[in-house]
Design a protein around this motif. Structure first.
Motif, mmCIF file in Angstrom:
data_model
loop_
_atom_site.group_PDB
_atom_site.id
_atom_site.type_symbol
_atom_site.label_atom_id
_atom_site.label_comp_id
_atom_site.label_asym_id
_atom_site.label_seq_id
_atom_site.Cartn_x
_atom_site.Cartn_y
_atom_site.Cartn_z
ATOM 1 N N ALA A 1 -32.819 -31.488 11.033
ATOM 2 C CA ALA A 1 -32.908 -32.332 9.838
ATOM 3 C C ALA A 1 -34.363 -32.655 9.518
ATOM 4 O O ALA A 1 -34.775 -32.632 8.348
ATOM 5 C CB ALA A 1 -32.105 -33.618 10.037
ATOM 6 N N ALA A 2 -35.149 -32.929 10.544
ATOM 7 C CA ALA A 2 -36.566 -33.230 10.331
ATOM 8 C C ALA A 2 -37.298 -32.002 9.780
ATOM 9 O O ALA A 2 -38.126 -32.118 8.873
ATOM 10 C CB ALA A 2 -37.209 -33.684 11.637
ATOM 11 N N LYS B 1 -38.925 -29.397 2.639
ATOM 12 C CA LYS B 1 -38.693 -29.856 1.265
ATOM 13 C C LYS B 1 -39.878 -30.645 0.728
ATOM 14 O O LYS B 1 -40.133 -30.654 -0.463
ATOM 15 C CB LYS B 1 -37.410 -30.682 1.190
ATOM 16 N N ILE B 2 -40.588 -31.312 1.609
ATOM 17 C CA ILE B 2 -41.774 -32.063 1.184
ATOM 18 C C ILE B 2 -42.952 -31.127 0.980
ATOM 19 O O ILE B 2 -43.698 -31.240 0.008
ATOM 20 C CB ILE B 2 -42.110 -33.163 2.210
ATOM 21 N N THR C 1 -36.039 -29.547 8.029
ATOM 22 C CA THR C 1 -35.615 -29.351 6.649
ATOM 23 C C THR C 1 -36.342 -30.322 5.720
ATOM 24 O O THR C 1 -36.799 -29.934 4.641
ATOM 25 C CB THR C 1 -34.088 -29.549 6.527
ATOM 26 N N ALA C 2 -36.460 -31.570 6.146
ATOM 27 C CA ALA C 2 -37.150 -32.576 5.329
ATOM 28 C C ALA C 2 -38.616 -32.198 5.141
ATOM 29 O O ALA C 2 -39.161 -32.312 4.033
ATOM 30 C CB ALA C 2 -37.026 -33.951 5.977
#
Length: 82
Positions: free
Chosen positions: A46-47, A53-54, A49-50
């Motif tokens: 999840a980290a 995206k950033i 992916t975040a």
């Protein structure tokens, strides 16, 4: 069966169930470590992916900025030649 024997039988049966039940539900240390490993993997994914995206819009903005800077330099050089 007499009433006393029935009572003792039911008490023994209830105690037996209460003693065996926790053994079937408990997790070993290895199973708990596996579960933590799974949770950590999901958290890491999840980290990641975040972060992607950033960073993607930021990278695109930097690339666009770079193109704009190059064009401005070319225009300045062309104006200086005239």
């Amino acid at each position: 069966m007499t009433e006393k024997k029935m009572y003792h039988f039911l008490v023994a049966l209830a105690l037996g169930i209460l003693l065996v039940l926790p053994l079937g539900c408990s997790k070993t240390g290895e199973q708990q470590a596996e579960e933590k490993g799974t949770i950590e993997k999901m958290t890491d994914q999840a980290a990641e992916t975040a972060v992607k995206k950033i960073r993607t819009p930021q990278d695109k903005a930097r690339a666009t900025q770079s193109l704009g800077d190059e064009r401005l330099e070319e225009m300045d050089k062309a104006l200086q030649k005239q």
